[in-house]
Design a protein around this motif. Sequence first.
Motif, short mmCIF file in Angstrom:
data_model
loop_
_atom_site.label_atom_id
_atom_site.label_comp_id
_atom_site.label_asym_id
_atom_site.label_seq_id
_atom_site.Cartn_x
_atom_site.Cartn_y
_atom_site.Cartn_z
N SER A 28 -8.55 -5.45 10.61
CA SER A 28 -8.11 -4.43 9.65
C SER A 28 -8.35 -3.03 10.20
N GLU A 157 -4.50 -7.66 9.99
CA GLU A 157 -4.07 -8.53 8.90
C GLU A 157 -3.85 -7.75 7.61
N SER A 158 -4.49 -6.58 7.50
CA SER A 158 -4.32 -5.70 6.34
C SER A 158 -4.77 -4.31 6.74
N GLN A 160 -5.89 -0.16 5.03
CA GLN A 160 -5.97 0.91 4.02
C GLN A 160 -5.54 2.22 4.68
N GLY A 175 2.60 0.22 2.01
CA GLY A 175 1.80 -0.62 1.13
C GLY A 175 1.90 -0.23 -0.33
N LYS A 176 0.93 -0.71 -1.09
CA LYS A 176 0.89 -0.50 -2.53
C LYS A 176 0.10 0.76 -2.85
N GLN A 193 -2.65 0.62 0.06
CA GLN A 193 -3.21 -0.64 0.55
C GLN A 193 -2.09 -1.53 1.07
N VAL A 194 -2.17 -1.87 2.36
CA VAL A 194 -1.21 -2.78 2.98
C VAL A 194 -1.82 -4.18 2.94
N HIS A 195 -1.14 -5.11 2.29
CA HIS A 195 -1.70 -6.46 2.07
C HIS A 195 -1.22 -7.48 3.10
N TYR A 196 -0.43 -7.03 4.07
CA TYR A 196 0.19 -7.95 5.03
C TYR A 196 -0.06 -7.44 6.45
N GLU A 259 3.96 -8.01 -2.64
CA GLU A 259 2.80 -7.36 -3.26
C GLU A 259 2.79 -5.85 -3.00
N ASP A 260 3.36 -5.44 -1.87
CA ASP A 260 3.40 -4.02 -1.51
C ASP A 260 4.66 -3.32 -1.99
#
Length: 522
Positions: A28, A157-158, A160, A175-176, A193-196, A259-260
Motif C-alpha cells: 500500500s 493492493e490499495s 490512500q 478512488g472513493k 481511498q483506492v480499494h483496488y 466500490e470506488d
Amino acid sequence: MVSADGATRADILRGAYGAYRANNDLLSYHLDIRVDPEKKFLQGKNSIRFRMLKDGRRIQLDLHPALQIDKILLGEVRLRYKRDSGAVFVDFPETLNAGREYTIDFYYSGHPVETGRFGAITFRKDPAGRPWINTACEETGASVWWPNKDQWRDEVESMQISVSVPNGLVDVSNGKFMGETDLGDGYTRWDWQVHYPINNYDVSLNIGNYVHFSDKLGDLPLDFYVLPEDKAKAEKQFTQAREMLQVFGHYFGDYPFPEDGYKLIEAPYSGMEHQTAVTYGNHFTNGYLGRDWAGSGLSLRFDFIIIHESAHEWFGNSITAADRSDMWIHEGWATYMESLYVESRWGRADALKYLNGLKSKVKNLQPIISARGVNSTPPEDQYFKGALFLNTLRSVVDDDARWWALLHGFYQHFKYQNIMTEDVVRYFNQETGMNLTPIFDQYLRRTALPVLELQWDPGRGSVRYRWHADVPAFAMPVLVGSRQHWQKIRPTTTWQTLPTQLDKDQFEVATDLYYIKVVWMP
C-alpha cells in the motif's frame, strides 16, 4: 551513457526489474501532500508498505532529480539512501527478513518539472484565472511528482491519497471520496481511498475550482467534476458515459472498480485514463478534439475521449502490462474496444468501416512490442495495428459466439493482474485449441504485414497462393473468392492451388476482416 538500443542509464534504472525491486512486493501507499499553487511547490510524504520476498538491506524506489528528499524513516530510524538519475536506493541498518512487512515514510519537497506530452504535472490557470493543477505522467513516470516504485510489474493492493490545497479549491483524485477537513491554516485536506490495485501512473491530482454533479448506473456511482462555466455542456455530453459503461460491461464484465465508482474530471489536456478518475479535455464535442479521428466519419458520432480513456478501466487499469514494452495490452485493446462500442450501437458493418479507417494511421516501421526492461516506449502502431490485429484474430476464430466468450473469459481470467504478451498468447492458444503463436509474433514482434501472394493461372482456371511472412511457421486462414460466397483457404509459406470459376478481376480477398497485404505475382 546510452545503450546499444538507445536506452539511457536513467531508462535502464527505471525500466529494469532489478534485484532491489524484485526483493519486495508492494502492499500500500499513503500519499499525503500539500500543494502550493502560487509557488508551484509540493511537500509531503509517501508511506510505503511492502513485504520482503528475500532477505535484504536495500530496496529501489524512484523520485525525479528535481525534487528533494527531506528524509526517509523506518519508524524513528533515519535511513541512508543513494540517488542515481531518478533511482533512489534505500539502505537499512539491519537485514529486512523475507515474509515480513515494513513501512517507510518517504518525505520530499520541491518544484516539480513540467515535462512530457501533457506536462506530467502542470500548474496553470483556468480560463477565469483561477489555479488549475493537473497530472498526466504515464510517459514520463509518476516519480516526476511523487516518490514510488516507478515501474509497472508491481502494484500496491490499495492506496490512500490525501491532498491539502488552499481553501476554495477542490482536489479530485482516484478512488472513493472519504471527506474534506479544514486544517485551520487556510488549507483544506481532501481524502480519497483506492480499494483496488492501482498502477503508479494512474495516480492523479486534479486541483481547481470544480463543481460536482452525479448520476448512478444501478449501484455504481457516476461522479463528474468540471469548471462552473462548463457544467451545462458537461451535463449533456457526459450522458455518453452511462451507455459506454453498459457496452463494455456487456462484452467484458462489470465495471472493475465498483466500490470506488467512476469519475470524469475536466482537465486542460485531451484526456487520460487515470483509474476511477478519467480526465477529460475534449471540449464537450464528439470526435477527437472536434476531428474525425478514424477517418471514416463514424468518429463524429461519439466522444472519443470518454469512450477510449474509459475503455482503459478494463485494459490498462484492471489488466495492466507488466512492462512498458507490452503496452499494446492497454492501447491496442482500448482502440479495439472503440470498434466494439460502434458495433454495439450501430452494427458490424459500421464497426468494420471504423476499424479499416485506422489503416491510414499505421506506419509499420517497427514492431509493436519494443525492448523490454529499459522503460522503452512502443510505437504509435500499438493503437491502430493492435486493434486491426485483434479484428484479424476474430476472423481467424471465425465464430462470433466463441469470440465473445473468449473476450469475456480473457478479461475475467486476468483482471486485477499485471501480464505480458506471452500470457495473452498462452490464453488464446489454450482456449481455442489453435497454435496462434506465429500470428501473434508476426503482428506484434515483426514490422511488416503478412503478404498474401496470389498467382493467376487462366489456363487451369485456378489461383496459386502462399504467405510471405517474417515468421517461418506463419499459416493464417483467410477468406477469398467473392463477397457473396467467401471460401476459406489455409495458406502456408508454400504454394498451394485453388480451383475457381471466377475471373481474375472478380477474385477478392476479405481485407476488411484481415489486416494483410495482397499482391498478385506475375
